[in-house]
Motif scaffolding. Sequence first.
Motif, PDB file in Angstrom:
ATOM      1  N   TYR A 179      -4.029   7.036  -2.952  1.00  0.00           N
ATOM      2  CA  TYR A 179      -3.829   5.689  -2.431  1.00  0.00           C
ATOM      3  C   TYR A 179      -3.613   4.726  -3.590  1.00  0.00           C
ATOM      4  O   TYR A 179      -4.433   4.677  -4.521  1.00  0.00           O
ATOM      5  CB  TYR A 179      -5.061   5.267  -1.633  1.00  0.00           C
ATOM      6  CG  TYR A 179      -5.016   3.860  -1.104  1.00  0.00           C
ATOM      7  CD1 TYR A 179      -4.482   3.588   0.152  1.00  0.00           C
ATOM      8  CD2 TYR A 179      -5.533   2.795  -1.839  1.00  0.00           C
ATOM      9  CE1 TYR A 179      -4.456   2.300   0.644  1.00  0.00           C
ATOM     10  CE2 TYR A 179      -5.501   1.505  -1.349  1.00  0.00           C
ATOM     11  CZ  TYR A 179      -4.963   1.266  -0.106  1.00  0.00           C
ATOM     12  OH  TYR A 179      -4.928  -0.012   0.389  1.00  0.00           O
TER      13      TYR A 179
ATOM     14  N   GLU B  69      -2.558   0.598  -4.397  1.00  0.00           N
ATOM     15  CA  GLU B  69      -2.361  -0.737  -3.856  1.00  0.00           C
ATOM     16  C   GLU B  69      -1.792  -1.595  -4.976  1.00  0.00           C
ATOM     17  O   GLU B  69      -2.325  -1.609  -6.087  1.00  0.00           O
ATOM     18  CB  GLU B  69      -3.719  -1.273  -3.399  1.00  0.00           C
ATOM     19  CG  GLU B  69      -3.676  -2.518  -2.596  1.00  0.00           C
ATOM     20  CD  GLU B  69      -5.049  -2.834  -2.011  1.00  0.00           C
ATOM     21  OE1 GLU B  69      -5.069  -3.427  -0.936  1.00  0.00           O
ATOM     22  OE2 GLU B  69      -6.082  -2.496  -2.624  1.00  0.00           O
TER      23      GLU B  69
ATOM     24  N   GLU C 162       0.858  -1.180   0.000  1.00  0.00           N
ATOM     25  CA  GLU C 162       0.000   0.000   0.000  1.00  0.00           C
ATOM     26  C   GLU C 162       0.896   1.232   0.000  1.00  0.00           C
ATOM     27  O   GLU C 162       1.823   1.327   0.811  1.00  0.00           O
ATOM     28  CB  GLU C 162      -0.878   0.053   1.247  1.00  0.00           C
ATOM     29  CG  GLU C 162      -1.927  -1.021   1.337  1.00  0.00           C
ATOM     30  CD  GLU C 162      -2.694  -0.896   2.632  1.00  0.00           C
ATOM     31  OE1 GLU C 162      -3.787  -0.312   2.618  1.00  0.00           O
ATOM     32  OE2 GLU C 162      -2.164  -1.379   3.663  1.00  0.00           O
TER      33      GLU C 162
ATOM     34  N   ALA D 166       0.820   9.145  -3.182  1.00  0.00           N
ATOM     35  CA  ALA D 166       1.332   7.858  -3.633  1.00  0.00           C
ATOM     36  C   ALA D 166       1.765   7.911  -5.092  1.00  0.00           C
ATOM     37  O   ALA D 166       1.143   8.583  -5.915  1.00  0.00           O
ATOM     38  CB  ALA D 166       0.253   6.788  -3.457  1.00  0.00           C
TER      39      ALA D 166
ATOM     40  N   VAL E  99      -5.182   9.688   3.798  1.00  0.00           N
ATOM     41  CA  VAL E  99      -4.880  10.570   2.673  1.00  0.00           C
ATOM     42  C   VAL E  99      -5.411  11.960   2.988  1.00  0.00           C
ATOM     43  O   VAL E  99      -6.570  12.114   3.361  1.00  0.00           O
ATOM     44  CB  VAL E  99      -5.513  10.045   1.363  1.00  0.00           C
ATOM     45  CG1 VAL E  99      -5.297  11.021   0.223  1.00  0.00           C
ATOM     46  CG2 VAL E  99      -4.950   8.673   1.019  1.00  0.00           C
TER      47      VAL E  99
ATOM     48  N   ILE F  27       0.398   5.210   0.493  1.00  0.00           N
ATOM     49  CA  ILE F  27      -0.666   6.045   1.039  1.00  0.00           C
ATOM     50  C   ILE F  27      -0.227   7.501   1.112  1.00  0.00           C
ATOM     51  O   ILE F  27       0.828   7.810   1.676  1.00  0.00           O
ATOM     52  CB  ILE F  27      -1.083   5.549   2.438  1.00  0.00           C
ATOM     53  CG1 ILE F  27      -1.485   4.065   2.376  1.00  0.00           C
ATOM     54  CG2 ILE F  27      -2.206   6.408   3.012  1.00  0.00           C
ATOM     55  CD1 ILE F  27      -1.598   3.398   3.724  1.00  0.00           C
ATOM     56  N   ASP F  28      -1.044   8.379   0.587  1.00  0.00           N
ATOM     57  CA  ASP F  28      -0.886   9.829   0.614  1.00  0.00           C
ATOM     58  C   ASP F  28       0.284  10.264  -0.268  1.00  0.00           C
ATOM     59  O   ASP F  28       1.428   9.926   0.011  1.00  0.00           O
ATOM     60  CB  ASP F  28      -0.714  10.355   2.041  1.00  0.00           C
ATOM     61  CG  ASP F  28      -1.074  11.832   2.165  1.00  0.00           C
ATOM     62  OD1 ASP F  28      -1.666  12.386   1.215  1.00  0.00           O
ATOM     63  OD2 ASP F  28      -0.783  12.426   3.219  1.00  0.00           O
TER      64      ASP F  28
END
Length: 171
Positions: free
Chosen positions: A137, A139, A119, A124, A156, A121-122
């Motif tokens: 985000y 994945e 992952e 990304a 986020v 996150i923020d």
Amino acid sequence: MKRPSLAPLACALLLTLGAVPVVQAQGDAEAPILVEADRLDLDDRAGTAVYTGNVDIRQGSMRLTGDRVEIRRNDAGELSLATATGERAYLEQQPDPAEPVVKGWGRTVVYHVAERRVELIDRAELHQGGDIFQGGYLEYFLDRRVVQARADAEGVEGSQRIRMTLQPEQQ
């Protein structure tokens, strides 16, 4: 008093992280593990190791960086989760000498070992060959080479629209 050994935890982290996308890059498992940080807090009973202060972990072509990196083991002593945080936490690895380096950034980078899922996150960002994915985000499923992206998610700040740059396949 018996001193806890850092080697099994560090080896488990790096051997597991060094598996992007399906198999570990040739030679990474045999490469020395290099860890730099300003501080280490190890709780062997809880199965956690927390590195802080400009953390840089390397083994072969694998690299994980952040202001803070926390590693957790399950009851069997196997690595279960690695979380890097910072203004731009970073994970990279070259899956094979014939393939380009896979790079990922975020304010948080979480690697779920059993699921073989990363992952970002923020803020990304994921670079896979010439393809670039950006958003709040991302994945990435290692075995399937699947990317899922969202403009917003837990952790986020605000909404960060998804952007993709996909290169045409070479004939």
